[in-house]
Design an enzyme around this catalytic site. Structure first.
Site, PDB file in Angstrom:
ATOM      1  N   HIS A  19       0.874  -1.176   0.000  1.00  0.00           N
ATOM      2  CA  HIS A  19       0.000   0.000   0.000  1.00  0.00           C
ATOM      3  C   HIS A  19       0.909   1.222   0.000  1.00  0.00           C
ATOM      4  O   HIS A  19       1.549   1.542   0.992  1.00  0.00           O
ATOM      5  CB  HIS A  19      -0.908  -0.018   1.236  1.00  0.00           C
ATOM      6  CG  HIS A  19      -1.958   1.038   1.237  1.00  0.00           C
ATOM      7  ND1 HIS A  19      -3.078   0.970   0.440  1.00  0.00           N
ATOM      8  CD2 HIS A  19      -2.063   2.199   1.928  1.00  0.00           C
ATOM      9  CE1 HIS A  19      -3.837   2.031   0.652  1.00  0.00           C
ATOM     10  NE2 HIS A  19      -3.230   2.806   1.547  1.00  0.00           N
ATOM     11  N   LYS A 164      -9.787   6.257  -4.402  1.00  0.00           N
ATOM     12  CA  LYS A 164      -8.741   7.229  -4.116  1.00  0.00           C
ATOM     13  C   LYS A 164      -7.437   6.750  -4.731  1.00  0.00           C
ATOM     14  O   LYS A 164      -7.137   5.544  -4.710  1.00  0.00           O
ATOM     15  CB  LYS A 164      -8.563   7.409  -2.614  1.00  0.00           C
ATOM     16  CG  LYS A 164      -7.392   8.313  -2.240  1.00  0.00           C
ATOM     17  CD  LYS A 164      -7.082   8.299  -0.755  1.00  0.00           C
ATOM     18  CE  LYS A 164      -8.000   9.195   0.019  1.00  0.00           C
ATOM     19  NZ  LYS A 164      -7.545   9.392   1.423  1.00  0.00           N
ATOM     20  N   LYS A 166      -3.280   7.524  -4.468  1.00  0.00           N
ATOM     21  CA  LYS A 166      -2.177   8.172  -3.766  1.00  0.00           C
ATOM     22  C   LYS A 166      -1.168   8.630  -4.819  1.00  0.00           C
ATOM     23  O   LYS A 166      -0.539   7.804  -5.487  1.00  0.00           O
ATOM     24  CB  LYS A 166      -1.515   7.197  -2.803  1.00  0.00           C
ATOM     25  CG  LYS A 166      -2.437   6.677  -1.707  1.00  0.00           C
ATOM     26  CD  LYS A 166      -2.587   7.693  -0.590  1.00  0.00           C
ATOM     27  CE  LYS A 166      -3.290   7.096   0.615  1.00  0.00           C
ATOM     28  NZ  LYS A 166      -3.383   8.048   1.743  1.00  0.00           N
ATOM     29  N   ASP A 195      -4.999  11.764  -3.190  1.00  0.00           N
ATOM     30  CA  ASP A 195      -4.358  12.138  -1.930  1.00  0.00           C
ATOM     31  C   ASP A 195      -2.877  12.351  -2.214  1.00  0.00           C
ATOM     32  O   ASP A 195      -2.185  11.441  -2.683  1.00  0.00           O
ATOM     33  CB  ASP A 195      -4.555  11.031  -0.892  1.00  0.00           C
ATOM     34  CG  ASP A 195      -4.043  11.421   0.487  1.00  0.00           C
ATOM     35  OD1 ASP A 195      -3.547  12.552   0.637  1.00  0.00           O
ATOM     36  OD2 ASP A 195      -4.156  10.596   1.405  1.00  0.00           O
ATOM     37  N   GLU A 221      -6.798  15.813  -1.711  1.00  0.00           N
ATOM     38  CA  GLU A 221      -6.515  15.747  -0.274  1.00  0.00           C
ATOM     39  C   GLU A 221      -5.082  16.168   0.029  1.00  0.00           C
ATOM     40  O   GLU A 221      -4.142  15.651  -0.570  1.00  0.00           O
ATOM     41  CB  GLU A 221      -6.759  14.312   0.217  1.00  0.00           C
ATOM     42  CG  GLU A 221      -6.609  14.126   1.707  1.00  0.00           C
ATOM     43  CD  GLU A 221      -7.027  12.733   2.150  1.00  0.00           C
ATOM     44  OE1 GLU A 221      -6.703  12.374   3.301  1.00  0.00           O
ATOM     45  OE2 GLU A 221      -7.676  12.010   1.372  1.00  0.00           O
ATOM     46  N   ASP A 246      -6.074  17.149   5.763  1.00  0.00           N
ATOM     47  CA  ASP A 246      -5.986  15.886   6.508  1.00  0.00           C
ATOM     48  C   ASP A 246      -4.896  15.968   7.562  1.00  0.00           C
ATOM     49  O   ASP A 246      -5.178  16.197   8.733  1.00  0.00           O
ATOM     50  CB  ASP A 246      -5.729  14.726   5.549  1.00  0.00           C
ATOM     51  CG  ASP A 246      -5.559  13.394   6.280  1.00  0.00           C
ATOM     52  OD1 ASP A 246      -5.895  13.313   7.473  1.00  0.00           O
ATOM     53  OD2 ASP A 246      -5.085  12.424   5.655  1.00  0.00           O
ATOM     54  N   LYS A 270     -10.177  11.565  11.598  1.00  0.00           N
ATOM     55  CA  LYS A 270      -9.502  10.345  12.022  1.00  0.00           C
ATOM     56  C   LYS A 270      -9.438  10.388  13.543  1.00  0.00           C
ATOM     57  O   LYS A 270      -8.743  11.250  14.104  1.00  0.00           O
ATOM     58  CB  LYS A 270      -8.085  10.244  11.440  1.00  0.00           C
ATOM     59  CG  LYS A 270      -8.047  10.035   9.932  1.00  0.00           C
ATOM     60  CD  LYS A 270      -6.619  10.055   9.409  1.00  0.00           C
ATOM     61  CE  LYS A 270      -6.607   9.906   7.896  1.00  0.00           C
ATOM     62  NZ  LYS A 270      -5.237  10.079   7.337  1.00  0.00           N
ATOM     63  N   GLU A 324     -13.461   5.979   4.408  1.00  0.00           N
ATOM     64  CA  GLU A 324     -12.327   5.244   3.834  1.00  0.00           C
ATOM     65  C   GLU A 324     -11.875   4.131   4.774  1.00  0.00           C
ATOM     66  O   GLU A 324     -10.732   3.686   4.719  1.00  0.00           O
ATOM     67  CB  GLU A 324     -11.191   6.253   3.604  1.00  0.00           C
ATOM     68  CG  GLU A 324     -10.020   5.741   2.821  1.00  0.00           C
ATOM     69  CD  GLU A 324      -8.856   6.710   2.821  1.00  0.00           C
ATOM     70  OE1 GLU A 324      -7.853   6.388   2.186  1.00  0.00           O
ATOM     71  OE2 GLU A 324      -8.941   7.778   3.452  1.00  0.00           O
TER      72      GLU A 324
END
Length: 378
Positions: A19, A164, A166, A195, A221, A246, A270, A324
Site C-alpha cells: 500500500h 482514491k 495516492k 491524496d 486531499e 488531513d 480520524k 475510507e
C-alpha cells in the site's frame, strides 16, 4: 467499578498487497492495541494504527506505547470507569499532545463501559444516525491497467464506487496522467479522489490541480505540507474542486483555524489524530458549523480499530465524501473473531456491545512484539 489494569501491545500484521503512500509503502501494518480491565475482570479493547514509523509523524507505535505506560496509565488506574469523559479531560491536563496515545486509551474505556452496559459504543456517543456508510478504496498498484481492472471489478462486486489514488510519490505529471486515464475508464460509475500526502509545492499543485479539475477528479486531499496554510487557502480560493485538509487537521484548535481562515474547504476525520472519539465529535461539529464537507478517514486500522471509527462515524450527520475505513480488507489476518461486514458499496456499522468485536487473544499474542507492560491496581 474501578479500572484495575491497562495492557498495551504493539502488533505487526501483514497486508494482502503493498500500500503505497508518498512517505512509505506498507507491507505489514503496525498497530497499538490496548486492553483495559475493570475490577470485575471485564475487558475493553481498542486499536490505533500509524504509517511508516516516524516518516508520517512523531506518533510512532513505540512512542504511543511508551507514553501510555509511563504517563497516561498512572492517571487512570483506580479511577471510576463510568467517568471516562472526566478521566480523559484530566489526562489532557497532564499530558500534552500524544493524541494517538490518548485515543487508544479513551476508546478502550468506551468499549468497556459500553460492554458493561450491554449496549453498542455509539449509544454513548449520541446514538446511531447511519446503519451503513459509503466506502472508498485506494487503488495503489501504480500500474494504470491494473488499477482500472481492479476498479471495474469492485464496481461489478458492488464493493466500492469511490476510489482514491495516492499520487504524492514519483513524477507528479505522470501521476496526474495516471489518474485521468482511470477517471476516463470508470466514467460516471464512480467518483475518483486523489491524496497527495503533503508532497507538492504550491507551483506543482497549481499546475496539477488545474489538470485534475478539468479531468473530473472529485476531491484533492492535503496537496501541500501541513505548515503551508496560506498556500492551502490560495488553492481553495482558486479551484472549484474541493481541497481537503488531513494531516493539518488534528486538534480541535487546528480545525477551528482551518475553518476560520479557509485553509481548505473539507476535513478528513480520524479519531487517532484528534485524540479519541469524543474529540472527533467536537472536530466534526466545528467543520459542520463552518459548512465544511467531511470524510471518514483511516490510518489503515484492522477490524478492531475500524469498528471504533465506525462507531463514531455512525453518529455524525453527513459525510459528503464518504468514508475510507477499508482497513480490514487490506489485512491478511485479523485479531477479532468477528468480521466487519461490507455490502452494496458500504460498510455496515457493527451493532454488538462495545465496538461489536470479540478479541482473538491468540492472534494478539501471535502478532505482538516480544515486550508488554502492565500496571495494575494494588
Amino acid at each position: 467499578m474501578m479500572i484495575r489494569s491497562v495492557d498495551i501491545y504493539i502488533l505487526d500484521i501483514p497486508t494482502v498487497r503493498p500500500h503505497q503512500l508518498a512517505m512509505h509503502t506498507i507491507t505489514a501494518q503496525s498497530i497499538v492495541v490496548a486492553r483495559i480491565t475493570n475490577e470485575a475482570g471485564q475487558e475493553g479493547w481498542s486499536e490505533v494504527a500509524t504509517i511508516g514509523g516516524a516518516s508520517y509523524g512523531e506518533g510512532t507505535v513505540e512512542a504511543i506505547k511508551a507514553n501510555i505506560d509511563q504517563y497516561i496509565t498512572p492517571h487512570i488506574i483506580g479511577k471510576e470507569l463510568a467517568d471516562f469523559s472526566k478521566i480523559m479531560f484530566e489526562v489532557s491536563k497532564v499530558v500534552r499532545g500524544n493524541n494517538f496515545a490518548k485515543a487508544v486509551v479513551e476508546e478502550a474505556l468506551i468499549d468497556l463501559v459500553a460492554k458493561s452496559k450491554n449496549v453498542p459504543a455509539y449509544e454513548l456517543l449520541g446514538g446511531k444516525i447511519h446503519d451503513s456508510l459509503p466506502l472508498a478504496w485506494t487503488l495503489a498498484s501504480g500500474d494504470t491497467g491494473k488499477d482500472i481492472e481492479e476498479a471495474k471489478e469492485f464496481l461489478r462486486q458492488k464493493r466500492h464506487k469511490i476510489f482514491k489514488l495516492k499520487i504524492g510519490k514519483g513524477d507528479p505529471f505522470k501521476n496526474v496522467d495516471h489518474v485521468l486515464k482511470i477517471i476516463a475508464a470508470v466514467g460516471d460509475k464512480a467518483r475518483v479522489t486523489v491524496d497527495v500526502n503533503q508532497a507538492w509545492d504550491e507551483t506543482t499543485a497549481n499546475y496539477c490541480i488545474e489538470k485534475l479539475q478539468a479531468g473530473g477528479v472529485s476531491m484533492v486531499e492535503q496537496p501541500l505540507p501541513t505548515w503551508n496554510y496560506e498556500g492551502m487557502a490560495r488553492l481553495t480560493e482558486r479551484f472549484m474542486v474541493p481541497i481537503m485538509a488531513d494531516e493539518a487537521a488534528n486538534s480541535v484548535q487546528d480545525v477551528f483555524q482551518i475553518t476560520k481562515h479557509r485553509y481548505g474547504n473539507c476535513i478528513a476525520l480520524k479519531p487517532c489524530k484528534h485524540g479519541g472519539l469524543l474529540e472527533t465529535k467536537k472536530v466534526a461539529a466545528i467543520a459542520e458549523g463552518a459548512g465544511f464537507g467531511l470524510y471518514g478517514g483511516t490510518m489503515i486500522e484492522s477490524s478492531l480499530g475500524t469498528a471504533a471509527c465506525a462507531a463514531v462515524y455512525a453518529t455524525i450527520s453527513e459525510f459528503e465524501f464518504g468514508t475510507e475505513i477499508f482497513g480490514p480488507l487490506l489485512f491478511k489476518d485479523r485479531i477479532t473473531t468477528d468480521e466487519i461486514q461490507f455490502e452494496n458499496f458500504e460498510i455496515i456499522i457493527p451493532d454488538g456491545p462495545g465496538f461489536g468485536m470479540e478479541i482473538d487473544l491468540d492472534k494478539v499474542k501471535h502478532y505482538a512484539r516480544d515486550y508488554s507492560y502492565s500496571l495494575s491496581l494494588k
